[in-house]
Each structure stands twice: as C-alpha cells, then as structure tokens.
Design a protein around this motif. Structure first.
Motif, PDB file in Angstrom:
ATOM      1  N   VAL A 405       0.918  -1.431  -0.077  1.00 39.50           N
ATOM      2  CA  VAL A 405      -0.008  -0.016  -0.023  1.00 39.50           C
ATOM      3  C   VAL A 405       0.962   1.331   0.030  1.00 39.50           C
ATOM      4  O   VAL A 405       0.603   2.308  -0.593  1.00 39.50           O
ATOM      5  CB  VAL A 405      -0.819   0.019   1.288  1.00 39.50           C
ATOM      6  CG1 VAL A 405      -1.722   1.354   1.196  1.00 39.50           C
ATOM      7  CG2 VAL A 405      -1.975  -1.010   1.208  1.00 39.50           C
ATOM      8  N   ALA A 406       1.838   1.165   0.936  1.00 38.87           N
ATOM      9  CA  ALA A 406       2.814   2.307   0.887  1.00 38.87           C
ATOM     10  C   ALA A 406       3.603   2.898  -0.537  1.00 38.87           C
ATOM     11  O   ALA A 406       3.643   3.871  -0.683  1.00 38.87           O
ATOM     12  CB  ALA A 406       3.745   2.304   2.012  1.00 38.87           C
ATOM     13  N   ALA A 407       4.061   1.467  -1.231  1.00 43.12           N
ATOM     14  CA  ALA A 407       4.447   1.778  -2.507  1.00 43.12           C
ATOM     15  C   ALA A 407       3.479   2.419  -3.540  1.00 43.12           C
ATOM     16  O   ALA A 407       3.938   3.406  -4.195  1.00 43.12           O
ATOM     17  CB  ALA A 407       4.959   0.558  -3.024  1.00 43.12           C
ATOM     18  N   LEU A 408       2.376   1.871  -3.333  1.00 48.26           N
ATOM     19  CA  LEU A 408       1.359   2.646  -4.554  1.00 48.26           C
ATOM     20  C   LEU A 408       0.938   4.033  -4.136  1.00 48.26           C
ATOM     21  O   LEU A 408       0.868   4.996  -4.884  1.00 48.26           O
ATOM     22  CB  LEU A 408       0.117   1.703  -4.464  1.00 48.26           C
ATOM     23  CG  LEU A 408       0.265   0.248  -4.954  1.00 48.26           C
ATOM     24  CD1 LEU A 408      -1.034  -0.445  -4.914  1.00 48.26           C
ATOM     25  CD2 LEU A 408       0.456   0.416  -6.510  1.00 48.26           C
ATOM     26  N   VAL A 409       0.996   4.169  -2.696  1.00 46.98           N
ATOM     27  CA  VAL A 409       0.420   5.616  -2.310  1.00 46.98           C
ATOM     28  C   VAL A 409       1.788   6.592  -2.365  1.00 46.98           C
ATOM     29  O   VAL A 409       1.401   7.714  -2.813  1.00 46.98           O
ATOM     30  CB  VAL A 409       0.144   5.503  -0.714  1.00 46.98           C
ATOM     31  CG1 VAL A 409      -0.304   6.895  -0.058  1.00 46.98           C
ATOM     32  CG2 VAL A 409      -1.266   4.720  -0.594  1.00 46.98           C
ATOM     33  N   ALA A 410       2.755   6.040  -2.045  1.00 47.12           N
ATOM     34  CA  ALA A 410       3.984   7.136  -2.317  1.00 47.12           C
ATOM     35  C   ALA A 410       3.997   7.367  -3.906  1.00 47.12           C
ATOM     36  O   ALA A 410       4.559   8.336  -4.266  1.00 47.12           O
ATOM     37  CB  ALA A 410       5.259   6.187  -1.919  1.00 47.12           C
ATOM     38  N   LEU A 411       3.843   6.324  -4.919  1.00 51.86           N
ATOM     39  CA  LEU A 411       3.851   6.615  -6.221  1.00 51.86           C
ATOM     40  C   LEU A 411       2.762   7.820  -6.689  1.00 51.86           C
ATOM     41  O   LEU A 411       3.061   8.704  -7.377  1.00 51.86           O
ATOM     42  CB  LEU A 411       3.616   5.337  -7.195  1.00 51.86           C
ATOM     43  CG  LEU A 411       3.993   5.328  -8.495  1.00 51.86           C
ATOM     44  CD1 LEU A 411       5.324   5.699  -8.960  1.00 51.86           C
ATOM     45  CD2 LEU A 411       3.307   3.907  -8.978  1.00 51.86           C
ATOM     46  N   ALA A 412       1.546   7.474  -6.039  1.00 57.26           N
ATOM     47  CA  ALA A 412       0.455   8.561  -6.561  1.00 57.26           C
ATOM     48  C   ALA A 412       1.137   9.941  -5.857  1.00 57.26           C
ATOM     49  O   ALA A 412       0.530  10.782  -6.615  1.00 57.26           O
ATOM     50  CB  ALA A 412      -0.955   8.204  -6.039  1.00 57.26           C
ATOM     51  N   ALA A 413       1.605   9.939  -4.568  1.00 61.95           N
ATOM     52  CA  ALA A 413       1.968  11.262  -4.063  1.00 61.95           C
ATOM     53  C   ALA A 413       3.027  11.830  -4.785  1.00 61.95           C
ATOM     54  O   ALA A 413       2.997  13.153  -4.854  1.00 61.95           O
ATOM     55  CB  ALA A 413       2.259  10.895  -2.454  1.00 61.95           C
ATOM     56  N   ALA A 414       3.975  11.242  -5.335  1.00 63.40           N
ATOM     57  CA  ALA A 414       5.085  11.398  -6.053  1.00 63.40           C
ATOM     58  C   ALA A 414       4.601  12.197  -7.405  1.00 63.40           C
ATOM     59  O   ALA A 414       5.313  13.136  -7.819  1.00 63.40           O
ATOM     60  CB  ALA A 414       6.115  10.493  -6.206  1.00 63.40           C
ATOM     61  N   LEU A 415       3.840  11.402  -8.255  1.00 58.95           N
ATOM     62  CA  LEU A 415       3.438  12.049  -9.483  1.00 58.95           C
ATOM     63  C   LEU A 415       2.246  12.774  -9.690  1.00 58.95           C
ATOM     64  O   LEU A 415       2.142  13.506 -10.855  1.00 58.95           O
ATOM     65  CB  LEU A 415       3.400  10.606 -10.299  1.00 58.95           C
ATOM     66  CG  LEU A 415       4.833   9.919 -10.196  1.00 58.95           C
ATOM     67  CD1 LEU A 415       4.481   8.755 -11.061  1.00 58.95           C
ATOM     68  CD2 LEU A 415       5.853  10.595 -10.589  1.00 58.95           C
ATOM     69  N   LEU A 416       1.300  12.807  -8.945  1.00 58.77           N
ATOM     70  CA  LEU A 416      -0.154  13.193  -9.267  1.00 58.77           C
ATOM     71  C   LEU A 416      -0.323  14.551  -8.604  1.00 58.77           C
ATOM     72  O   LEU A 416       0.077  14.514  -7.329  1.00 58.77           O
ATOM     73  CB  LEU A 416      -1.178  12.148  -8.953  1.00 58.77           C
ATOM     74  CG  LEU A 416      -1.244  10.674  -9.696  1.00 58.77           C
ATOM     75  CD1 LEU A 416      -2.279   9.945  -9.326  1.00 58.77           C
ATOM     76  CD2 LEU A 416      -1.563  11.075 -11.379  1.00 58.77           C
ATOM     77  N   PRO A 417      -1.366  15.327  -9.240  1.00 58.32           N
ATOM     78  CA  PRO A 417      -1.546  16.653  -8.318  1.00 58.32           C
ATOM     79  C   PRO A 417      -2.455  16.472  -7.183  1.00 58.32           C
ATOM     80  O   PRO A 417      -3.312  15.618  -7.290  1.00 58.32           O
ATOM     81  CB  PRO A 417      -1.999  17.504  -9.565  1.00 58.32           C
ATOM     82  CG  PRO A 417      -2.716  16.633 -10.739  1.00 58.32           C
ATOM     83  CD  PRO A 417      -1.754  15.440 -10.422  1.00 58.32           C
TER      84      PRO A 417
END
Length: 528
Positions: A405-417
C-alpha cells in the motif's frame, strides 16, 4: 441471499456448468451476504488462523480507548482547519460557523451509524464488512473500492500537503529553500483529464513521508497508536494556543454582516468544509485491535466527534473575531498571519508550521493504517490475493500489505496533483457513509436481537437523514469527479468478475456443497 448454515439455499439443484444458470450464479454472487457470526469468528477474538501460515489472518488487541479516540481526532483534524478559512470565509462570511455546524451535523449523523455498526461488528473492514453483512458481496466490493478512494487516495493527497508545510517550516527556521524539482508533481489535472506539464520531477518529501509512516505501522499497532497520540496532543496544543491568543483581541463587530451571501454561500461552504470531518470512520477500521471493542468503538467515535467539532468552532469563532472578514480572501497560512498581527512577532508562523507538519504526519499515519486494515479484511474473505492478510507473527501486523500500500500511495503522491486526489476522496467517503447508514437500517430489521454496544437514537429517522445528507453532498461534486468515479467503478468490476468472485470464500463454500471433492481447486498455503 443469506448463506448462514441454517439458511443455506438449496444450491444442489443448481447445475453450475449449464449456461442457463449463469444469470442465477451472477445474481447469487452479487447478493450473497457474509453472516455476522462468520465476520466475528474471523476476527482475532475467535482466531482467524485457519490453516494458513503462523499468524495468518489474525491481529492482536492492544489499542486503548484513549488511543482510539485520538485515532479519530488525529485522522480528522489535519490540513483543513489550518487553511480552510481563507477559502470559505469569502464564500459564506462569518456564517461559515453555520457551515461548520452543518458539515459537523452530517458527519455526526453518520458517526452515530458507525457507532452502532462498529459496536455490533467490531472487525477490521469498516464499511466494507458492514456492507458484506447487509447488502451482499457485490455492493461490499464496490464499497471497498470506494474506501480505496477515501483512504489510499487521501493518504497521497495529505502527503502532498505535508511537503508544502515542511518547505515552509524549513524556510522559516533555517532560511533554506528546497529545490522546486523535488516538491511538485510532473502531472497536472484539468477538466479534461491528467496531463504532463507540472513544475517538478516528483514530490520527494511526500513519498518519503509515506514510507516513514509505513515503517512505523510495521512496528506494531501499539507503537503506532502511541506515536499518533503524541502527535495529536501536539496539534491540539497548537490550536489551543491560537484560540487563547485570538480570544484576547475578539471584536464582535467583525461578525457583521453575518451571512453576506445568504444561505447559498453557507450551503456551498458546508459542502467544501465536509472534508475536514473525514477521518472519524477510521476508528472503525481498528475494530480487531481494540480492547473491549463493543464499548470502546462507539465511545471513541462520539468522543472524537465532540473534540473535533469543539476545536473547529472555537478556532473559527476566535479567528473571525480577531480579523475583519474581508481580510481572509487569498490569505495564505491565515491562522499564522492572525497570530503574527496579534503578537507583532514571527514566531507564531514557525509554531503553526511545525503544528501543521506534525498534524499531517498523524493524518497520513492513520489513513494509511485504515487502508491496510480494509484490504486485510477484503483479502481474508478471498476477494484479494492472500498476501494482503499475511500477518507478521512478531509484530502481529500485515507487513507485506503495509509496504505494498505504501509503495502505491507513495507513487501517487510523487506523481499526481493534489486537487484531483482531494475530490476523489470526498466521493469515496460519502459512498461509504451512505452504505453504513443503510446497513444500520437493514440490520435493525433483520437482526433486531443482536447485541449492540450503542443504539442510534431516533431510529429510523436519523440514519435516513444521514443518507439524504450524503446524497445531497454527492450531488454537489463536480462532473469530472463523477466521471472518474465511474471509471474506477468499472475497473473494480472487471477485477471482481475476473478474480474476486471466483476466489471468494463464499464461492468456495458453495462449490464444496455442490461439487465432488476431487473437482475442487487445490487449496494453496495461504487459503484461509
């Protein structure tokens, strides 16, 4: 269709391989309900380790009432109160106080429903488990997908906000500025979708925050609850400081005119403010790790709602009394500016920035916790791969689940507005709230004699009013949010029909009663 042992349908008459029965199988899959007794038996009180690895499917109870109450407060009081006034006072004027009460009322109605459901079914899945027991597997899976919007997506949005507060704090304390490339997403959102064109390469602090929270969660629920309690006390202390200082310069004349834009402005502000109450339901995701859950779950929800509402109203009232309403528009870090004006010093900005950094860390921690526990419950029912309900026997936490979950959330936080993520969060939350309120009504009629630690007052009017409030707020969301939610629902439906429906434990129970043993799929090491 209830599949309790004493209410099993005569499925032997179904020929599962004949196309003529496919529509009946589809209807059965979507409407089959998981008995409340089975939900409780799967929880840690009764042991859920049924043939899997050591510690598989079983969590430990270690969270107290005080820690649980601060779970709700910590997940609710986040970024909103620190910055929402500069956006909503221009919309509603001092009547933003009424908007807070309306939003609090809508959240309170649902909180009462959560209190009854969580005291009756104290398990990890929150709204997902309640929907499984009342509306059926299809609706429960859709609720689980909505909860991913509420928890997973909001965790990413909150983490993005944290990086902004961290940058402000570093600048105020040291004078150093972090480079832009590591503070902004490479993607931007508009009415037509998401496109490249952001100012940065990634939001690095947001991704780091998510993994720090994951490391803390992996250490254990008790350690996470203690850390959260400390952070919540810090954020409440900062807000109490603001209330005390702003009250010294309170001027009642600032409250006039009270509602310059009429009820229309109040209504618009209430819809926008509602997200500041999101988080109370996170308490119910801790159902399997709380001491004395039938007593502590409803108590914690009510206590957290009372604490949050008091702080919101007092901060708003004293801020309006300390500053003319015309000065709120476009004001960045409004609470800090008010304190700076009162004291004539810059230290309030530092304190409030530090409070925001701690506050958002706490919110991210609890929201991430809620997402992992919901996926844990869904996986234990067979609707997600087994890795999501594997429990580390040393820490009694779903470690692999947490880091996925952390990996997916971190990816969204890093790339999405962030703005797009926030809107999706509101939709997911309102869908979950609506389902819980409907579940209270259904279980009151279906299982009136089932033990409850809390009863919703003014039944059935209060849960009906809760549903109407949520539907009203959903209707005020933008068209792009409705479209993205529809797309997400289609993706969830594809996954359900290609994986979840066939791996559901209820599906296996059906096959065990209708097919010869040699025809059953072989149980894997993680099969519950």
């Amino acid at each position: 269709m209830d599949v309790r042992p004493d209410h099993r349908p005569d499925l032997h008459r179904l020929d599962l391989h004949r196309p003529a029965h496919h529509h009946r199988r589809l209807a059965h899959r979507l409407t089959r309900r998981k008995p409340v007794e089975t939900l409780l038996a799967d929880s840690s009180d009764h042991g859920g380790n049924r043939g899997g690895n050591q510690g598989d499917g079983r969590l430990g109870r270690s969270i107290t009432l005080f820690q649980l109450t601060l779970f709700g407060v910590g997940a609710t009081i986040g970024t909103g109160i620190f910055f929402v006034l500069s956006e909503e006072v221009p919309v509603a004027g001092p009547a933003v106080l009424v908007a807070f009460l309306i939003a609090g009322l809508a959240a309170g109605l649902t909180a009462m429903c959560y209190a009854e459901m969580s005291s009756m079914i104290p398990v990890s899945g929150s709204s997902y488990s309640y929907a499984y027991a009342t509306l059926g597997e299809g609706a429960a899976f859709f609720v689980a997908a909505s909860l991913a919007l509420e928890y997973g997506v909001s965790a990413a949005a909150v983490a993005i906000g944290w990086s902004e507060y961290l940058r402000n704090l570093l600048f105020n304390v040291t004078g150093l500025s972090l480079p832009e490339w590591m503070l902004s997403a490479p993607l931007v959102a508009d009415a037509t979708g998401v496109h490249p064109g952001g100012r940065g390469v990634m939001n690095l602090p947001a991704a780091i925050l998510v993994f720090l929270c994951a490391l803390l969660l992996a250490r254990g629920a008790r350690e996470s609850a203690r850390a959260n309690a400390i952070m919540v006390m810090v954020k409440l202390g900062v807000l109490a400081l603001f209330i005390a200082l702003a009250a010294t310069v309170f001027h009642s004349g600032n409250l006039a005119p009270f509602a310059p834009h009429g009820f229309a402005g109040v209504s618009m502000a209430a819809g926008a403010i509602f997200f500041t109450f999101v988080g109370l339901d996170a308490i119910s995701t801790a159902g399997e790790e709380v001491e004395n859950p039938r007593r502590n779950l409803p108590l914690a929800i009510v206590l957290a709602l009372a604490v949050v509402t008091c702080f919101y109203v007092l901060v708003t009232l004293t801020a309006l009394g300390a500053q003319d309403q015309t000065r709120f528009a476009g004001q960045e870090a409004g609470l800090a500016v008010i304190l700076q004006t009162i004291t004539g010093a810059t230290w309030p900005a530092v304190i409030l920035s530090a409070g925001a950094v701690v506050s958002v860390f706490s919110v991210t921690l609890i929201v991430l916790y809620g997402q992992t526990r919901i996926l844990f419950a869904v996986s234990r029912d067979g609707l997600l791969p087994p890795i999501f309900h594997r429990v580390n026997p040393q820490t009694m936490t779903p470690t692999a689940n947490t880091f996925i979950v952390a990996a997916l959330v971190a990816l969204a936080a890093a790339l999405l507005p962030a703005d797009m993520l926030w809107h999706l969060t509101s939709m997911g939350t309102l869908v979950a709230f609506t389902v819980v309120s409907a579940g209270v009504i259904l279980l009151r009629y279906r299982r009136p004699d089932m033990p409850r630690g809390f009863h919703v007052p003014f039944f059935p009017y209060l849960p009906i009013l809760s549903i109407l409030c949520c539907l009203y707020l959903i209707a005020n969301l933008s068209a792009i949010v409705l479209m993205l939610t529809l797309v997400w629902g289609v993706v969830a439906a594809i996954f359900y029909f290609t994986y979840s429906a066939r791996h559901s434990l209820l599906e296996r129970a059906l096959l065990e009663r209708t097919l010869p043993e040699q025809a059953l799929p072989e149980r894997g090491p993680d099969t519950p």
